[in-house]
Design a protein around this motif. Structure first.
Motif, PDB file in Angstrom:
ATOM      1  N   MET A   1     -56.711  92.044  97.037  1.00 56.93           N
ATOM      2  CA  MET A   1     -56.701  92.949  95.896  1.00 56.93           C
ATOM      3  C   MET A   1     -58.091  93.539  95.679  1.00 56.93           C
ATOM      4  O   MET A   1     -59.089  92.925  96.030  1.00 56.93           O
ATOM      5  CB  MET A   1     -56.257  92.208  94.626  1.00 56.93           C
ATOM      6  N   ARG A   2     -58.118  94.706  95.091  1.00 50.90           N
ATOM      7  CA  ARG A   2     -59.385  95.376  94.780  1.00 50.90           C
ATOM      8  C   ARG A   2     -59.329  95.871  93.352  1.00 50.90           C
ATOM      9  O   ARG A   2     -58.342  96.454  92.916  1.00 50.90           O
ATOM     10  CB  ARG A   2     -59.612  96.567  95.724  1.00 50.90           C
ATOM     11  N   THR A   3     -60.397  95.622  92.591  1.00 52.00           N
ATOM     12  CA  THR A   3     -60.480  96.094  91.212  1.00 52.00           C
ATOM     13  C   THR A   3     -61.938  96.344  90.880  1.00 52.00           C
ATOM     14  O   THR A   3     -62.847  95.939  91.634  1.00 52.00           O
ATOM     15  CB  THR A   3     -59.860  95.074  90.253  1.00 52.00           C
ATOM     16  N   LYS A   4     -62.189  96.987  89.780  1.00 54.22           N
ATOM     17  CA  LYS A   4     -63.578  97.230  89.380  1.00 54.22           C
ATOM     18  C   LYS A   4     -64.190  96.016  88.696  1.00 54.22           C
ATOM     19  O   LYS A   4     -65.318  95.622  88.992  1.00 54.22           O
ATOM     20  CB  LYS A   4     -63.651  98.458  88.470  1.00 54.22           C
ATOM     21  N   VAL A   5     -63.454  95.414  87.759  1.00 48.81           N
ATOM     22  CA  VAL A   5     -63.988  94.271  87.000  1.00 48.81           C
ATOM     23  C   VAL A   5     -63.010  93.112  87.094  1.00 48.81           C
ATOM     24  O   VAL A   5     -61.836  93.254  86.730  1.00 48.81           O
ATOM     25  CB  VAL A   5     -64.217  94.636  85.518  1.00 48.81           C
ATOM     26  N   ALA A   6     -63.478  91.972  87.586  1.00 51.00           N
ATOM     27  CA  ALA A   6     -62.681  90.748  87.620  1.00 51.00           C
ATOM     28  C   ALA A   6     -63.109  89.865  86.462  1.00 51.00           C
ATOM     29  O   ALA A   6     -64.299  89.567  86.307  1.00 51.00           O
ATOM     30  CB  ALA A   6     -62.873  90.015  88.942  1.00 51.00           C
ATOM     31  N   ILE A   7     -62.149  89.460  85.639  1.00 51.61           N
ATOM     32  CA  ILE A   7     -62.410  88.658  84.439  1.00 51.61           C
ATOM     33  C   ILE A   7     -61.845  87.265  84.660  1.00 51.61           C
ATOM     34  O   ILE A   7     -60.656  87.117  84.939  1.00 51.61           O
ATOM     35  CB  ILE A   7     -61.777  89.305  83.193  1.00 51.61           C
ATOM     36  N   VAL A   8     -62.690  86.263  84.532  1.00 50.37           N
ATOM     37  CA  VAL A   8     -62.257  84.877  84.685  1.00 50.37           C
ATOM     38  C   VAL A   8     -62.078  84.286  83.288  1.00 50.37           C
ATOM     39  O   VAL A   8     -63.049  84.114  82.550  1.00 50.37           O
ATOM     40  CB  VAL A   8     -63.277  84.051  85.486  1.00 50.37           C
ATOM     41  N   GLY A   9     -60.833  83.998  82.911  1.00 49.29           N
ATOM     42  CA  GLY A   9     -60.557  83.408  81.604  1.00 49.29           C
ATOM     43  C   GLY A   9     -59.806  84.349  80.686  1.00 49.29           C
ATOM     44  O   GLY A   9     -60.195  85.503  80.503  1.00 49.29           O
ATOM     45  N   ALA A  10     -58.712  83.835  80.087  1.00 52.67           N
ATOM     46  CA  ALA A  10     -57.877  84.631  79.179  1.00 52.67           C
ATOM     47  C   ALA A  10     -57.962  84.093  77.759  1.00 52.67           C
ATOM     48  O   ALA A  10     -56.951  83.966  77.076  1.00 52.67           O
ATOM     49  CB  ALA A  10     -56.428  84.659  79.663  1.00 52.67           C
ATOM     50  N   GLY A  11     -59.182  83.791  77.329  1.00 53.22           N
ATOM     51  CA  GLY A  11     -59.414  83.504  75.927  1.00 53.22           C
ATOM     52  C   GLY A  11     -59.658  84.799  75.182  1.00 53.22           C
ATOM     53  O   GLY A  11     -59.406  85.897  75.713  1.00 53.22           O
ATOM     54  N   PRO A  12     -60.167  84.734  73.956  1.00 51.85           N
ATOM     55  CA  PRO A  12     -60.374  85.976  73.186  1.00 51.85           C
ATOM     56  C   PRO A  12     -61.346  86.941  73.844  1.00 51.85           C
ATOM     57  O   PRO A  12     -61.126  88.153  73.814  1.00 51.85           O
ATOM     58  CB  PRO A  12     -60.882  85.474  71.828  1.00 51.85           C
ATOM     59  N   MET A  24     -60.002 102.302  78.659  1.00 59.86           N
ATOM     60  CA  MET A  24     -60.966 103.196  79.300  1.00 59.86           C
ATOM     61  C   MET A  24     -60.558 103.585  80.717  1.00 59.86           C
ATOM     62  O   MET A  24     -61.301 104.275  81.418  1.00 59.86           O
ATOM     63  CB  MET A  24     -62.344 102.512  79.337  1.00 59.86           C
ATOM     64  N   ASN A  25     -59.371 103.102  81.141  1.00 57.13           N
ATOM     65  CA  ASN A  25     -58.887 103.355  82.506  1.00 57.13           C
ATOM     66  C   ASN A  25     -59.837 102.809  83.570  1.00 57.13           C
ATOM     67  O   ASN A  25     -60.012 103.404  84.644  1.00 57.13           O
ATOM     68  CB  ASN A  25     -58.634 104.851  82.732  1.00 57.13           C
ATOM     69  N   ILE A  26     -60.466 101.684  83.244  1.00 57.53           N
ATOM     70  CA  ILE A  26     -61.307 100.964  84.198  1.00 57.53           C
ATOM     71  C   ILE A  26     -60.494  99.792  84.727  1.00 57.53           C
ATOM     72  O   ILE A  26     -60.129  98.893  83.966  1.00 57.53           O
ATOM     73  CB  ILE A  26     -62.604 100.472  83.527  1.00 57.53           C
ATOM     74  N   SER A  27     -60.179  99.802  86.000  1.00 54.15           N
ATOM     75  CA  SER A  27     -59.294  98.781  86.558  1.00 54.15           C
ATOM     76  C   SER A  27     -59.907  97.391  86.412  1.00 54.15           C
ATOM     77  O   SER A  27     -61.117  97.203  86.570  1.00 54.15           O
ATOM     78  CB  SER A  27     -58.993  99.082  88.020  1.00 54.15           C
ATOM     79  N   ASN A  28     -59.054  96.423  86.116  1.00 49.15           N
ATOM     80  CA  ASN A  28     -59.528  95.063  85.907  1.00 49.15           C
ATOM     81  C   ASN A  28     -58.392  94.086  86.134  1.00 49.15           C
ATOM     82  O   ASN A  28     -57.217  94.439  86.030  1.00 49.15           O
ATOM     83  CB  ASN A  28     -60.109  94.901  84.497  1.00 49.15           C
ATOM     84  N   ASP A 152     -66.389  95.098  91.669  1.00 52.72           N
ATOM     85  CA  ASP A 152     -67.767  95.543  91.443  1.00 52.72           C
ATOM     86  C   ASP A 152     -68.537  94.538  90.600  1.00 52.72           C
ATOM     87  O   ASP A 152     -69.736  94.340  90.802  1.00 52.72           O
ATOM     88  CB  ASP A 152     -67.781  96.903  90.730  1.00 52.72           C
ATOM     89  N   PHE A 153     -67.840  93.927  89.628  1.00 52.01           N
ATOM     90  CA  PHE A 153     -68.467  92.997  88.695  1.00 52.01           C
ATOM     91  C   PHE A 153     -67.522  91.839  88.395  1.00 52.01           C
ATOM     92  O   PHE A 153     -66.301  92.006  88.452  1.00 52.01           O
ATOM     93  CB  PHE A 153     -68.824  93.695  87.372  1.00 52.01           C
ATOM     94  N   VAL A 154     -68.114  90.690  88.036  1.00 53.07           N
ATOM     95  CA  VAL A 154     -67.355  89.535  87.564  1.00 53.07           C
ATOM     96  C   VAL A 154     -67.838  89.200  86.157  1.00 53.07           C
ATOM     97  O   VAL A 154     -69.049  89.204  85.888  1.00 53.07           O
ATOM     98  CB  VAL A 154     -67.548  88.306  88.475  1.00 53.07           C
ATOM     99  N   VAL A 155     -66.893  88.917  85.269  1.00 53.20           N
ATOM    100  CA  VAL A 155     -67.244  88.493  83.904  1.00 53.20           C
ATOM    101  C   VAL A 155     -66.650  87.114  83.662  1.00 53.20           C
ATOM    102  O   VAL A 155     -65.430  86.931  83.760  1.00 53.20           O
ATOM    103  CB  VAL A 155     -66.731  89.490  82.844  1.00 53.20           C
TER     104      VAL A 155
END
Length: 392
Positions: A1-12, A24-28, A152-155
């Protein structure tokens, strides 16, 4: 898979960031190790500031907050056998909202599932790679398959015990403080004894009254950090509660206890909240004691600041806001840590030199609840700062 921002964790923090980026139409993509049932069922803080209400509303998930949330305009402080009020709406023109964190999580999950962007619960062995370069990735096992997400980024929004903060530990300076007391947290089928939040500062310890609905009360009692909640019977809870509001007219009519747990009080801040292509948000970066109900609001604030940075980056190919993320976010973090710490010092029993601390507490409560600027300052800190905005 390819995305712009990968987010680890589904808390608030993670869900809020995903919602803002989706707008913002920024894939994540959001990857969460726990199940949806666990994430939506966790009972947490329930007070949200005007800034958080505004962000939720503008991001399209504020309908139930406005329909079901309970507006609060006044705080009650009970000490020395009597109660005094602080009308923070009169002082600031703003109110706060009581609306459970788990309800916000449900709203954000429902909104997420209406988008095209993935939300993957039950991901195992989540690992982050290559965040010092320009092509980071996140790997994990989901639905029986090993998967990889290039981004591109990991949060890291994966909480205090998550896997993201250790990835950049060499770049962090961490500050922490453990308090010598804890809270027994009780959720009960009990009509709230007042329409306002009540802080009772008794010589034997704190009692805090708040609510989740018109029929469900949330109660906190100061206790030792090593307490076992199973050893607290209903009778013991209600008797202690009654003793700590002595001087008030209410007779505590305790209903059925839904749940009880021990909440450890601590402060923790990691500086910076970023290194390379990895950013931290929410509890992954900071913990505040629950005395001022700032944890959830800081998570939403982090997500909002970071989303504006990503928006600016993808619109202009400039990373100045992303590079400034820690500096902007930490100003709010330390302000809320300081306020929460000051409330912890103000309201709890300290066994060391207890009578001296008690006299200091009463003097400070009298000052805050007087007619001078202390009341104004306290009210402004209680309702919080306006949300960060950035022009592109």
């Amino acid at each position: 898979m390819r995305t712009k921002v990968a987010i680890v964790g589904a808390g608030p923090a993670g869900l809020m960031l995903g919602q803002l980026l989706s707008q913002m139409n920024i894939s994540n993509i959001i990857v969460e190790s726990r199940s949806r049932e666990y994430v939506e069922g966790r009972s947490r803080a329930g007070q949200i500031t005007p800034a958080t209400v505004r962000i939720l509303t503008q991001s399209g998930v504020g309908e139930r907050v406005h329909a079901e949330g309970m507006k609060h305009s006044t705080l009650q402080f009970h000490y020395d056998g009597s109660t005094r009020e602080l009308d923070f709406e009169a002082l600031t023109g703003q109110t706060v909202m009581i609306y459970g964190q788990q309800e916000i999580i449900k709203d954000l999950v429902a909104a997420r599932l209406r988008t095209e962007y993935p939300l993957l619960f039950g991901a195992a062995n989540v690992q982050v790679h290559g965040t010092d370069g320009n092509s980071p990735s996140v790997t994990f096992r989901h639905d029986g398959r090993q998967q990889s997400v290039e981004c591109d980024f990991v949060v890291g929004c994966d909480g205090f015990h998550g896997i993201c903060r250790p990835q950049i530990a060499d770049a962090l300076t961490c500050y922490s403080h453990a308090y010598p007391f804890a809270w027994l947290a009780v959720l009960a089928e009990m009509t709230p004894i007042a329409k306002d939040v009540i802080f009772s500062s008794h010589e034997t310890g704190l009692a805090l009254f708040t609510m989740r609905s018109a029929k469900v009360s949330r109660i906190y009692l100061q206790c030792s950090p090593d307490e076992d909640p199973n050893e607290w019977s209903a009778a013991r809870i209600w008797d202690l509660l009654q003793s700590r509001i002595e001087g008030r007219p209410e007779k505590v009519d305790g209903g059925a206890i839904i749940e009880k747990s021990i909440v450890q009080l601590r402060s923790f801040v990691a500086e910076k909240m970023q290194k390379g292509r990895l950013f931290l948000a929410g509890d992954a970066a900071h913990i505040v004691p629950p005395t001022a109900a700032k944890g959830l609001n800081l998570a939403v604030s982090d997500a909002n600041i970071l989303a504006r940075g990503f928006e600016h980056f993808y619109a202009s190919d400039k990373d100045d806001l992303l590079l400034s993320y820690s500096g902007i976010a930490l100003k709010q973090v330390w302000r809320d840590v300081q306020f929460s710490h000051s409330m912890a010092m103000l309201l709890h029993r300290y066994d060391d030199n207890a009578q001296f601390h008690r006299r200091l507490q009463i003097a400070e409560l009298d000052r805050i609840l007087g007619t001078g600027p202390a009341a104004q300052n306290f009210a402004e800190l209680w309702v919080g700062s306006p949300p960060f905005t950035a022009s592109i």
